[in-house]
Design a protein around this motif. Structure first.
Motif, PDB file in Angstrom:
ATOM      1  N   PRO A  21       0.738  -1.155   0.091  1.00 14.72           N
ATOM      2  CA  PRO A  21      -0.131  -0.025  -0.040  1.00 14.72           C
ATOM      3  C   PRO A  21       0.904   1.080   0.123  1.00 14.72           C
ATOM      4  CG  PRO A  21      -0.874  -1.644   1.495  1.00 14.72           C
ATOM      5  CD  PRO A  21       0.384  -2.214   1.037  1.00 14.72           C
ATOM      6  N   LYS A  22       2.059   1.268   0.694  1.00 15.08           N
ATOM      7  CA  LYS A  22       2.869   2.542   0.797  1.00 15.08           C
ATOM      8  C   LYS A  22       3.637   2.789  -0.727  1.00 15.08           C
ATOM      9  CE  LYS A  22       3.635   2.577   5.820  1.00 15.08           C
ATOM     10  NZ  LYS A  22       4.610   2.497   6.894  1.00 15.08           N
ATOM     11  N   TYR A  23       3.609   1.684  -1.458  1.00 12.15           N
ATOM     12  CA  TYR A  23       4.502   1.877  -2.548  1.00 12.15           C
ATOM     13  C   TYR A  23       3.524   1.190  -3.881  1.00 12.15           C
ATOM     14  CZ  TYR A  23       8.167   2.076   0.839  1.00 12.15           C
ATOM     15  OH  TYR A  23       8.898   2.254   1.835  1.00 12.15           O
ATOM     16  N   PRO A  24       2.741   2.193  -4.395  1.00  8.44           N
ATOM     17  CA  PRO A  24       1.764   1.674  -5.448  1.00  8.44           C
ATOM     18  C   PRO A  24       2.301   1.180  -6.722  1.00  8.44           C
ATOM     19  CG  PRO A  24       1.407   3.960  -4.661  1.00  8.44           C
ATOM     20  CD  PRO A  24       2.435   3.701  -4.178  1.00  8.44           C
ATOM     21  N   TYR A  25       3.691   1.441  -6.769  1.00 10.45           N
ATOM     22  CA  TYR A  25       4.531   1.042  -8.274  1.00 10.45           C
ATOM     23  C   TYR A  25       4.982  -0.369  -7.763  1.00 10.45           C
ATOM     24  CZ  TYR A  25       3.638   5.561 -10.307  1.00 10.45           C
ATOM     25  OH  TYR A  25       3.081   6.478 -10.564  1.00 10.45           O
ATOM     26  N   SER A  26       4.769  -0.844  -6.457  1.00  8.65           N
ATOM     27  CA  SER A  26       5.461  -2.125  -6.198  1.00  8.65           C
ATOM     28  C   SER A  26       4.832  -3.444  -6.681  1.00  8.65           C
ATOM     29  CB  SER A  26       5.628  -2.377  -4.800  1.00  8.65           C
ATOM     30  OG  SER A  26       4.264  -2.047  -4.148  1.00  8.65           O
ATOM     31  N   GLY A  27       4.010  -3.455  -7.633  1.00 10.30           N
ATOM     32  CA  GLY A  27       3.278  -4.577  -7.967  1.00 10.30           C
ATOM     33  C   GLY A  27       4.104  -5.953  -8.549  1.00 10.30           C
ATOM     34  N   GLN A  28       3.609  -7.018  -7.972  1.00  8.67           N
ATOM     35  CA  GLN A  28       4.276  -8.236  -8.418  1.00  8.67           C
ATOM     36  C   GLN A  28       3.384  -9.126  -8.626  1.00  8.67           C
ATOM     37  OE1 GLN A  28       7.667  -8.636  -8.563  1.00  8.67           O
ATOM     38  NE2 GLN A  28       8.120  -6.559  -8.289  1.00  8.67           N
ATOM     39  N   PRO A  29       3.454 -10.073  -9.432  1.00 12.15           N
ATOM     40  CA  PRO A  29       2.100 -11.133  -9.676  1.00 12.15           C
ATOM     41  C   PRO A  29       2.257 -12.130  -8.563  1.00 12.15           C
ATOM     42  CG  PRO A  29       3.488 -10.811 -11.681  1.00 12.15           C
ATOM     43  CD  PRO A  29       4.388  -9.990 -10.717  1.00 12.15           C
ATOM     44  N   LYS A  30       1.237 -12.483  -8.092  1.00 16.22           N
ATOM     45  CA  LYS A  30       1.159 -13.268  -6.545  1.00 16.22           C
ATOM     46  C   LYS A  30       1.585 -14.638  -7.010  1.00 16.22           C
ATOM     47  CE  LYS A  30      -2.095 -14.667  -3.059  1.00 16.22           C
ATOM     48  NZ  LYS A  30      -3.500 -14.990  -2.614  1.00 16.22           N
ATOM     49  N   ALA A  31       1.470 -15.230  -8.083  1.00 16.31           N
ATOM     50  CA  ALA A  31       1.749 -16.558  -8.290  1.00 16.31           C
ATOM     51  C   ALA A  31       3.184 -16.699  -8.408  1.00 16.31           C
ATOM     52  CB  ALA A  31       1.128 -17.209  -9.585  1.00 16.31           C
ATOM     53  N   ASP A  32       3.842 -15.681  -8.876  1.00 12.19           N
ATOM     54  CA  ASP A  32       5.250 -15.899  -8.984  1.00 12.19           C
ATOM     55  C   ASP A  32       5.985 -15.710  -7.591  1.00 12.19           C
ATOM     56  OD1 ASP A  32       5.880 -15.754 -11.801  1.00 12.19           O
ATOM     57  OD2 ASP A  32       4.462 -14.262 -11.767  1.00 12.19           O
ATOM     58  N   LEU A  33       5.165 -14.530  -6.800  1.00  8.31           N
ATOM     59  CA  LEU A  33       5.982 -14.274  -5.454  1.00  8.31           C
ATOM     60  C   LEU A  33       5.838 -15.590  -4.344  1.00  8.31           C
ATOM     61  CD1 LEU A  33       4.777 -10.631  -4.407  1.00  8.31           C
ATOM     62  CD2 LEU A  33       6.923 -11.459  -4.820  1.00  8.31           C
ATOM     63  N   GLU A  34       4.608 -16.377  -4.879  1.00  7.47           N
ATOM     64  CA  GLU A  34       4.484 -17.515  -3.975  1.00  7.47           C
ATOM     65  C   GLU A  34       5.559 -18.732  -4.489  1.00  7.47           C
ATOM     66  OE1 GLU A  34       0.474 -18.657  -5.192  1.00  7.47           O
ATOM     67  OE2 GLU A  34      -0.464 -17.546  -3.327  1.00  7.47           O
ATOM     68  N   ALA A  35       6.077 -18.876  -5.805  1.00  8.62           N
ATOM     69  CA  ALA A  35       7.033 -19.529  -6.170  1.00  8.62           C
ATOM     70  C   ALA A  35       8.262 -19.119  -5.498  1.00  8.62           C
ATOM     71  CB  ALA A  35       7.143 -19.503  -7.515  1.00  8.62           C
ATOM     72  N   ASP A  36       8.505 -17.798  -5.172  1.00  9.47           N
ATOM     73  CA  ASP A  36       9.772 -17.267  -4.682  1.00  9.47           C
ATOM     74  C   ASP A  36       9.749 -17.509  -3.171  1.00  9.47           C
ATOM     75  OD1 ASP A  36      12.001 -15.566  -4.669  1.00  9.47           O
ATOM     76  OD2 ASP A  36      11.049 -13.986  -3.695  1.00  9.47           O
ATOM     77  N   TRP A  37       8.586 -17.506  -2.436  1.00 10.48           N
ATOM     78  CA  TRP A  37       8.360 -17.668  -0.955  1.00 10.48           C
ATOM     79  C   TRP A  37       8.576 -19.222  -1.014  1.00 10.48           C
ATOM     80  CZ3 TRP A  37       3.010 -15.179  -0.726  1.00 10.48           C
ATOM     81  CH2 TRP A  37       2.952 -13.887  -0.808  1.00 10.48           C
ATOM     82  N   ALA A  38       8.153 -20.026  -1.807  1.00  9.57           N
ATOM     83  CA  ALA A  38       8.673 -21.587  -1.544  1.00  9.57           C
ATOM     84  C   ALA A  38      10.013 -21.992  -1.694  1.00  9.57           C
ATOM     85  CB  ALA A  38       8.030 -22.151  -2.897  1.00  9.57           C
ATOM     86  N   SER A  39      11.001 -20.982  -2.330  1.00  6.42           N
ATOM     87  CA  SER A  39      12.430 -21.086  -2.282  1.00  6.42           C
ATOM     88  C   SER A  39      12.889 -20.875  -0.705  1.00  6.42           C
ATOM     89  CB  SER A  39      13.022 -20.322  -3.272  1.00  6.42           C
ATOM     90  OG  SER A  39      13.005 -18.924  -3.030  1.00  6.42           O
ATOM     91  N   PHE A  40      12.065 -20.104   0.180  1.00  8.98           N
ATOM     92  CA  PHE A  40      12.730 -19.733   1.475  1.00  8.98           C
ATOM     93  C   PHE A  40      12.422 -20.851   2.373  1.00  8.98           C
ATOM     94  CE2 PHE A  40      11.073 -15.098   0.764  1.00  8.98           C
ATOM     95  CZ  PHE A  40      11.891 -15.116  -0.503  1.00  8.98           C
ATOM     96  N   ALA A  41      11.626 -21.829   2.056  1.00 13.05           N
ATOM     97  CA  ALA A  41      11.405 -23.100   2.931  1.00 13.05           C
ATOM     98  C   ALA A  41      12.511 -23.736   3.091  1.00 13.05           C
ATOM     99  CB  ALA A  41      10.285 -24.005   2.384  1.00 13.05           C
ATOM    100  N   LYS A  42      12.696 -24.474   4.549  1.00 15.11           N
ATOM    101  CA  LYS A  42      13.916 -25.187   4.691  1.00 15.11           C
ATOM    102  C   LYS A  42      13.915 -26.723   4.277  1.00 15.11           C
ATOM    103  CE  LYS A  42      15.286 -24.643   8.800  1.00 15.11           C
ATOM    104  NZ  LYS A  42      15.674 -24.946  10.498  1.00 15.11           N
TER     105      LYS A  42
END
Length: 376
Positions: free
Chosen positions: A210-231
């Motif tokens: 919300p504080k950065y309106p130009y920060s849009g990222q596709p949710k599905a691709d972010l979820e794939a990125d989050w998956a790489s954080f898992a141990k």
């Protein structure tokens, strides 16, 4: 079974074994250099028959070691500092992000490299055109291999939808800060983003801070990125909640399972860090040893200078090495942060036609303001 906050299965990627195999040949060469440095004092005598043989200067070996130290030092700082910072920024989208509708534009960079050609019916011309197209496509493959252009696409979404979300106070903050009384969030944003799903998509969920309106990222691709954080890779019998990885650690059996599902550790980042730290330690110690060998043979060879070697060692290890590795990663982080939060270009929203339709990105409400999706 409760749903996991983030996926536990990451997209395919490289392995620590690949990185290790890439550095083993270099290690063999550098061990040979170390052997030459060890043997040099034994032949540093004009009466020795091997004294006049062609040789590699120890000073040159020292410079090679010190030059190699810089990229591995940058890699260590990157893994220890930059990667956690990047993961923290990505995790903010999961915690604070709002969801709007948008599109993803994507095209393989080497698919249309050849373009369309007008050819005659002759076999020679057709073959030349085919060879030319093949060479252009090959160039596209090579360029993509170096620049990784196919890892990136463009997300397109409406700023009006961001402004219409209750969590977005960007315009209010601008008015309080003297940014003018007129709303500033209007138009269509086109932003270059990292994609894991390599195909064009329409009307997909886009996460925006919300504080950065130009920060849009596709949710599905972010979820794939989050998956790489898992141990771990795999689904345990109990999933979800904070401290999930810590709970899994307590439930792992000696055979790598929790009784219901096989869990595999994801040690790729930790393994790369271990290899990089080994290289930093090896190069620092090897460089110091070469400096000592130069001191021993200083009087026997006119092209070896112990004082210059010692000065070069301490300048690089004590000054250039930390400055380049830390400052370089800090500058890179600032560029990355700006690209994530402030990157993109804005275009005016197409005006509605007389029949009430518009060529904007998605649906609108009655006031012509883009709608949003409440994130669950």
């Amino acid at each position: 079974m409760p749903e996991a906050n983030v996926p536990l299965l990451a997209m395919p990627s490289g392995s620590i074994l690949q990185f290790l195999l890439m550095t083993v040949p270099l290690l063999c060469v550098y061990l040979y250099f170390l052997y030459l440095a060890h043997e040099r004092p034994s032949i540093a005598d004009p009466s020795n028959p091997r004294y006049a043989d062609d040789r590699i200067r120890l000073t040159d070996i020292l410079y090679v070691y010190l030059a190699t130290l810089l990229p591995f030092g940058c890699l260590v700082v990157y893994m220890l500092w930059f990667v956690p910072m990047r993961r923290g920024l990505s995790a903010r989208y999961e915690k604070d992000g709002i969801v709007v509708l948008g599109d993803v534009k994507y095209e393989e960079s080497y698919h249309d490299q050849g373009g369309s050609r007008t050819t005659t019916a002759t076999t020679t011309t057709t073959m030349r055109a085919a060879v030319g197209d093949s060479l252009l496509r090959l160039r596209g493959w090579v360029m993509n291999g170096f620049a990784l252009r196919n890892n990136y696409g463009h997300v397109v979404y409406d700023l009006g939808r961001v402004a219409n979300h209750p969590a977005c106070d960007y315009e209010e903050r601008r008015r309080r800060g003297g940014g003018g009384g007129q709303p500033q969030l209007a138009g269509i944003v086109t932003k270059r983003v990292r994609v894991y799903h390599r195909y064009p998509r329409e009307r997909i969920s886009v996460l925006v801070l919300p504080k950065y309106p130009y920060s849009g990222q596709p949710k599905a691709d972010l979820e794939a990125d989050w998956a790489s954080f898992a141990k771990y890779v795999g689904l345990p019998s109990r999933v979800g909640g904070e401290g999930e990885d810590d709970d899994i650690d307590d439930d792992i059996d000696d055979d790598g399972s929790d009784g219901n599902a096989i869990l595999r550790r994801r040690d790729r980042g930790r393994g790369v860090l271990a290899v990089a730290i080994f290289w930093v330690c090896f190069l620092v110690l090897a460089s110091y040893y070469v400096v000592d060998r130069i001191r021993v043979v200083d009087d026997a060879y006119v092209d070896e200078d112990a004082e210059t070697a010692r000065l070069a060692f301490w300048i690089v290890v004590g000054g250039v090495f930390p400055a380049v590795s830390i400052l370089g990663n800090w500058i890179r982080w600032k560029f990355y942060e700006r690209w994530m939060l402030h990157g993109g270009t804005k275009e005016k929203r197409p005006k509605a036609s007389k029949n009430g339709s518009s060529r904007g990105n998605g649906d609108e409400n009655e006031d012509g303001v883009g709608s949003y999706i409440q994130m669950s």
